[in-house]
Design a protein around this motif. Structure first.
Motif, PDB file in Angstrom:
ATOM      1  N   ASN A  73       0.845  -1.200   0.000  1.00  0.00           N
ATOM      2  CA  ASN A  73       0.000   0.000   0.000  1.00  0.00           C
ATOM      3  C   ASN A  73       0.880   1.250   0.000  1.00  0.00           C
ATOM      4  N   SER A  74       1.905   1.215  -0.858  1.00  0.00           N
ATOM      5  CA  SER A  74       2.865   2.313  -0.882  1.00  0.00           C
ATOM      6  C   SER A  74       2.939   3.022  -2.222  1.00  0.00           C
ATOM      7  N   ALA A  75       2.407   2.414  -3.291  1.00  0.00           N
ATOM      8  CA  ALA A  75       2.567   3.006  -4.617  1.00  0.00           C
ATOM      9  C   ALA A  75       1.342   2.754  -5.499  1.00  0.00           C
ATOM     10  N   ARG A  76       1.279   1.567  -6.120  1.00  0.00           N
ATOM     11  CA  ARG A  76       0.217   1.289  -7.092  1.00  0.00           C
ATOM     12  C   ARG A  76      -1.177   1.428  -6.506  1.00  0.00           C
ATOM     13  N   SER A  77      -1.417   0.855  -5.340  1.00  0.00           N
ATOM     14  CA  SER A  77      -2.759   0.936  -4.746  1.00  0.00           C
ATOM     15  C   SER A  77      -3.089   2.354  -4.306  1.00  0.00           C
ATOM     16  N   GLN A  78      -2.086   3.101  -3.853  1.00  0.00           N
ATOM     17  CA  GLN A  78      -2.308   4.494  -3.465  1.00  0.00           C
ATOM     18  C   GLN A  78      -2.672   5.333  -4.686  1.00  0.00           C
ATOM     19  N   MET A  79      -1.940   5.144  -5.785  1.00  0.00           N
ATOM     20  CA  MET A  79      -2.245   5.881  -7.014  1.00  0.00           C
ATOM     21  C   MET A  79      -3.624   5.487  -7.529  1.00  0.00           C
ATOM     22  N   ALA A  80      -3.926   4.187  -7.501  1.00  0.00           N
ATOM     23  CA  ALA A  80      -5.227   3.718  -7.989  1.00  0.00           C
ATOM     24  C   ALA A  80      -6.368   4.279  -7.145  1.00  0.00           C
ATOM     25  N   GLU A  81      -6.172   4.366  -5.838  1.00  0.00           N
ATOM     26  CA  GLU A  81      -7.208   4.926  -4.972  1.00  0.00           C
ATOM     27  C   GLU A  81      -7.521   6.369  -5.374  1.00  0.00           C
ATOM     28  N   ALA A  82      -6.486   7.195  -5.501  1.00  0.00           N
ATOM     29  CA  ALA A  82      -6.690   8.605  -5.850  1.00  0.00           C
ATOM     30  C   ALA A  82      -7.283   8.754  -7.247  1.00  0.00           C
ATOM     31  N   LEU A  83      -6.798   7.971  -8.199  1.00  0.00           N
ATOM     32  CA  LEU A  83      -7.297   8.062  -9.570  1.00  0.00           C
ATOM     33  C   LEU A  83      -8.737   7.572  -9.677  1.00  0.00           C
ATOM     34  N   THR A  84      -9.090   6.552  -8.910  1.00  0.00           N
ATOM     35  CA  THR A  84     -10.462   6.045  -8.918  1.00  0.00           C
ATOM     36  C   THR A  84     -11.413   7.065  -8.310  1.00  0.00           C
ATOM     37  N   ARG A  85     -11.008   7.673  -7.225  1.00  0.00           N
ATOM     38  CA  ARG A  85     -11.844   8.723  -6.619  1.00  0.00           C
ATOM     39  C   ARG A  85     -12.071   9.874  -7.597  1.00  0.00           C
ATOM     40  N   GLU A  86     -11.009  10.272  -8.293  1.00  0.00           N
ATOM     41  CA  GLU A  86     -11.132  11.370  -9.253  1.00  0.00           C
ATOM     42  C   GLU A  86     -12.030  10.970 -10.420  1.00  0.00           C
TER      43      GLU A  86
ATOM     44  N   LEU B 102     -19.081   6.249  -5.280  1.00  0.00           N
ATOM     45  CA  LEU B 102     -18.136   5.201  -4.877  1.00  0.00           C
ATOM     46  C   LEU B 102     -17.456   5.606  -3.579  1.00  0.00           C
ATOM     47  N   GLU B 103     -17.293   4.629  -2.703  1.00  0.00           N
ATOM     48  CA  GLU B 103     -16.453   4.779  -1.516  1.00  0.00           C
ATOM     49  C   GLU B 103     -15.211   3.955  -1.811  1.00  0.00           C
ATOM     50  N   VAL B 104     -14.069   4.613  -1.949  1.00  0.00           N
ATOM     51  CA  VAL B 104     -12.845   3.951  -2.406  1.00  0.00           C
ATOM     52  C   VAL B 104     -11.817   3.922  -1.280  1.00  0.00           C
ATOM     53  N   HIS B 105     -11.253   2.747  -1.063  1.00  0.00           N
ATOM     54  CA  HIS B 105     -10.191   2.554  -0.070  1.00  0.00           C
ATOM     55  C   HIS B 105      -9.053   1.784  -0.729  1.00  0.00           C
ATOM     56  N   SER B 106      -7.865   1.902  -0.146  1.00  0.00           N
ATOM     57  CA  SER B 106      -6.758   1.035  -0.543  1.00  0.00           C
ATOM     58  C   SER B 106      -6.112   0.503   0.723  1.00  0.00           C
ATOM     59  N   ALA B 107      -5.468  -0.633   0.579  1.00  0.00           N
ATOM     60  CA  ALA B 107      -4.783  -1.257   1.704  1.00  0.00           C
ATOM     61  C   ALA B 107      -3.714  -2.190   1.157  1.00  0.00           C
ATOM     62  N   GLY B 108      -2.880  -2.675   2.065  1.00  0.00           N
ATOM     63  CA  GLY B 108      -1.849  -3.624   1.702  1.00  0.00           C
ATOM     64  C   GLY B 108      -1.913  -4.843   2.593  1.00  0.00           C
ATOM     65  N   THR B 109      -1.251  -5.888   2.166  1.00  0.00           N
ATOM     66  CA  THR B 109      -1.146  -7.058   3.035  1.00  0.00           C
ATOM     67  C   THR B 109      -0.158  -6.767   4.159  1.00  0.00           C
ATOM     68  N   GLU B 110       0.707  -5.741   3.951  1.00  0.00           N
ATOM     69  CA  GLU B 110       1.620  -5.225   4.964  1.00  0.00           C
ATOM     70  C   GLU B 110       1.594  -3.705   4.834  1.00  0.00           C
ATOM     71  N   ALA B 111       1.782  -2.995   5.928  1.00  0.00           N
ATOM     72  CA  ALA B 111       1.848  -1.531   5.864  1.00  0.00           C
ATOM     73  C   ALA B 111       3.302  -1.069   5.893  1.00  0.00           C
ATOM     74  N   THR B 112       3.614  -0.080   5.075  1.00  0.00           N
ATOM     75  CA  THR B 112       4.959   0.512   5.066  1.00  0.00           C
ATOM     76  C   THR B 112       4.807   2.033   5.080  1.00  0.00           C
ATOM     77  N   ARG B 113       5.033   2.668   3.953  1.00  0.00           N
ATOM     78  CA  ARG B 113       4.857   4.116   3.813  1.00  0.00           C
ATOM     79  C   ARG B 113       4.510   4.409   2.356  1.00  0.00           C
ATOM     80  N   VAL B 114       3.888   5.560   2.126  1.00  0.00           N
ATOM     81  CA  VAL B 114       3.583   5.986   0.763  1.00  0.00           C
ATOM     82  C   VAL B 114       4.879   6.534   0.167  1.00  0.00           C
ATOM     83  N   LYS B 115       5.243   6.022  -0.990  1.00  0.00           N
ATOM     84  CA  LYS B 115       6.524   6.399  -1.599  1.00  0.00           C
ATOM     85  C   LYS B 115       6.469   7.803  -2.182  1.00  0.00           C
ATOM     86  N   ASP B 116       7.597   8.494  -2.048  1.00  0.00           N
ATOM     87  CA  ASP B 116       7.701   9.874  -2.535  1.00  0.00           C
ATOM     88  C   ASP B 116       7.442   9.969  -4.032  1.00  0.00           C
TER      89      ASP B 116
END
Length: 151
Positions: free
Chosen positions: A11-24, A33-47
Motif C-alpha cells: 500500500n505504498s505506490a500502485r494501490s495508493q495511485m489507484a485509490e486517488a485516480l479512482t476517486r477522481e 463510490l467509496e474507495v479505499h486502498s490497503a496492503g497485506t503489509e503496511a509501510t509508507r507511501v513512496k515519494d
C-alpha cells in the motif's frame, strides 16, 4: 453507495495511485463510490507516487500505508481489486457478493520517474474504464492485460 477496495502488498505506490485516480474518475463521472486502498503489509507511501500524482493535480497528502485491519468494515466491499500478483495470492476470502478483480501493474519501485509515470498512466486508463463502466451500468473490465515493462 458502491464500496471499492484496491489491494496491493505494501500500500505504498500502485494501490495508493489507484485509490486517488479512482476517486477522481468517480467524481468526474458522478459515480457514488467509496474507495479505499490497503496492503497485506503496511509501510509508507513512496515519494515518487506523491510526485507523479501531483503532476496530475492529485495530492496523496494525508494518505498513509494501511492494512485491512485499518479499514472500516473490511469484509464489506462490493469490489476488491488486486493490483499486484502477491496481493492476489494473499487476498483473503470475501463472503457473499464481493466481486474480486485482478488488475496487475508493473512495480515502479526503484525505477525512473518515467517508469512511475507510465505505471500511473496505465492505472489511470484501467480504473477510469472501471468507473465509467460502473457509472454507465455496463460490466466492469474483468482483468487487465499488463503492457510491456517500461524502463
Amino acid at each position: 453507495m458502491t464500496r471499492v477496495l484496491i489491494l496491493c502488498t505494501h500500500n505504498s505506490a500502485r494501490s495508493q495511485m489507484a485509490e486517488a485516480l479512482t476517486r477522481e474518475a468517480a467524481r468526474r463521472a458522478g459515480a457514488a463510490l467509496e474507495v479505499h486502498s490497503a496492503g497485506t503489509e503496511a509501510t509508507r507511501v513512496k515519494d515518487e507516487a506523491r510526485t507523479v500524482m501531483a503532476e496530475r493535480g492529485l495530492s496523496l497528502d494525508g494518505h498513509r500505508s494501511k492494512t485491512l485491519h485499518d479499514l472500516p468494515d473490511p469484509q464489506l466491499f462490493d469490489y476488491v481489486i488486486t493490483v499486484c500478483d502477491s496481493a492476489a495470492q494473499a487476498c483473503p476470502v470475501y463472503p457473499g457478493p464481493t466481486i474480486r478483480l485482478h488488475y496487475p501493474f508493473v512495480d515502479p519501485s526503484g525505477g525512473s520517474l518515467e517508469r512511475w509515470r507510465a505505471v500511473r498512466d496505465q492505472i489511470e486508463v484501467q480504473f477510469t474504464a472501471f468507473v465509467e463502466a460502473l457509472a454507465g451500468g455496463r460490466p466492469v473490465p474483468p482483468s487487465y492485460t499488463q503492457s510491456p515493462a517500461v524502463a
